[in-house]
Design a protein around this motif. Structure first.
Motif, short mmCIF file in Angstrom:
data_model
loop_
_atom_site.label_atom_id
_atom_site.label_comp_id
_atom_site.label_asym_id
_atom_site.label_seq_id
_atom_site.Cartn_x
_atom_site.Cartn_y
_atom_site.Cartn_z
N TYR A 101 -2.17 5.82 3.04
CA TYR A 101 -2.78 4.59 3.52
C TYR A 101 -2.60 4.56 5.04
O TYR A 101 -1.48 4.68 5.53
N ALA A 102 -3.68 4.43 5.75
CA ALA A 102 -3.66 4.52 7.21
C ALA A 102 -3.04 3.28 7.84
O ALA A 102 -3.41 2.16 7.52
N VAL A 103 -2.10 3.53 8.74
CA VAL A 103 -1.51 2.47 9.55
C VAL A 103 -1.71 2.85 11.01
O VAL A 103 -1.24 3.89 11.46
N TYR A 105 -1.23 7.14 14.40
CA TYR A 105 -1.74 6.99 13.04
C TYR A 105 -0.65 7.51 12.11
O TYR A 105 -0.24 8.67 12.23
N TYR A 144 0.85 -1.19 0.00
CA TYR A 144 0.00 0.00 0.00
C TYR A 144 0.88 1.23 0.00
O TYR A 144 1.89 1.29 0.70
N GLU A 163 1.08 7.35 7.88
CA GLU A 163 0.87 7.06 6.47
C GLU A 163 2.23 6.87 5.81
O GLU A 163 2.74 7.77 5.15
N LYS A 194 -10.37 0.52 6.56
CA LYS A 194 -9.79 1.78 7.03
C LYS A 194 -8.27 1.81 6.97
O LYS A 194 -7.66 2.86 6.99
N GLY A 195 -7.62 0.63 6.94
CA GLY A 195 -6.16 0.60 6.91
C GLY A 195 -5.61 -0.65 7.56
O GLY A 195 -6.28 -1.67 7.65
N CYS A 196 -4.38 -0.52 8.05
CA CYS A 196 -3.67 -1.63 8.67
C CYS A 196 -3.68 -1.46 10.19
O CYS A 196 -3.25 -0.43 10.70
#
Length: 180
Positions: free
Chosen positions: A69-71, A80, A65, A82, A97-99
């Motif tokens: 991209y939200a981590v 949070y 990703y 990216e 929503k992300g990882c």
């Protein structure tokens, strides 16, 4: 640069930002993000394509990703990020929503405004969150700093002309100068 208006921010504050405005949240501190330049985008596109080709050829199950991209590094509402490139091999961490949790491999491409963040704040955060491998690509100095946190920890610096072995993937080597 961290915002000083409030002591602690949460992920709700990230989602409340105006459209188009990006920020990351580390331990409740919000860090605003500037849009990347063309060189930055060229690097992450070429590098992610090389990684994706390797995964496809080897019929791997990891996913790649690209930012934004939200981590969500921790099970809290105060972290949070990216990363420019996130490689995630545990699909149970993935949702719309992300990882949720640490990616296996993170690549950050620095700019003068992100050096402190990438070389210190994120390095510590990624290491403690469980990221297995972290690359910092510096297009200014044409170097790549590699941190391996999987097993015995290791750190090495390479030039764009060096063949760099990826620790989490057997047989994948990357020469940045060939990608650009």
């Amino acid at each position: 640069m961290a915002l000083a208006q409030r002591l602690t921010y949460t992920i709700d504050d990230i989602y409340a930002l105006p459209d188009g405005q990006r920020a990351e949240l580390i331990d409740g501190q919000m860090y605003m993000m500037a849009p990347p330049n063309a060189r930055h985008q060229d690097i992450i596109f070429s590098l992610s394509r090389k990684i994706a080709d390797y995964i496809d050829i080897n019929k791997g199950s990891c996913k790649i990703y690209l930012a934004p991209y939200a981590v969500f590094l921790n099970a809290d509402d105060k972290n949070y990020v990216e990363p420019d490139i996130s490689v995630i091999c545990d699909k149970s961490k993935l949702e719309d929503k992300g990882c949720n949790g640490a990616p296996d491999w993170i690549v950050e491409v620095i700019s003068p405004s992100t050096q402190r963040m990438d070389y210190s704040i994120k390095l510590f955060k990624y290491r403690t969150a469980g990221v297995r491998e972290y690359w910092i690509v510096n297009p200014i100095t044409k170097t790549v700093q590699i941190y391996s946190f999987d097993g015995e920890e290791d750190s090495s610096q390479f030039s764009f002309d060096d063949e760099i072995s990826v620790h989490i993937f057997d047989g994948l080597t990357i020469k940045m100068s060939d990608l650009l």
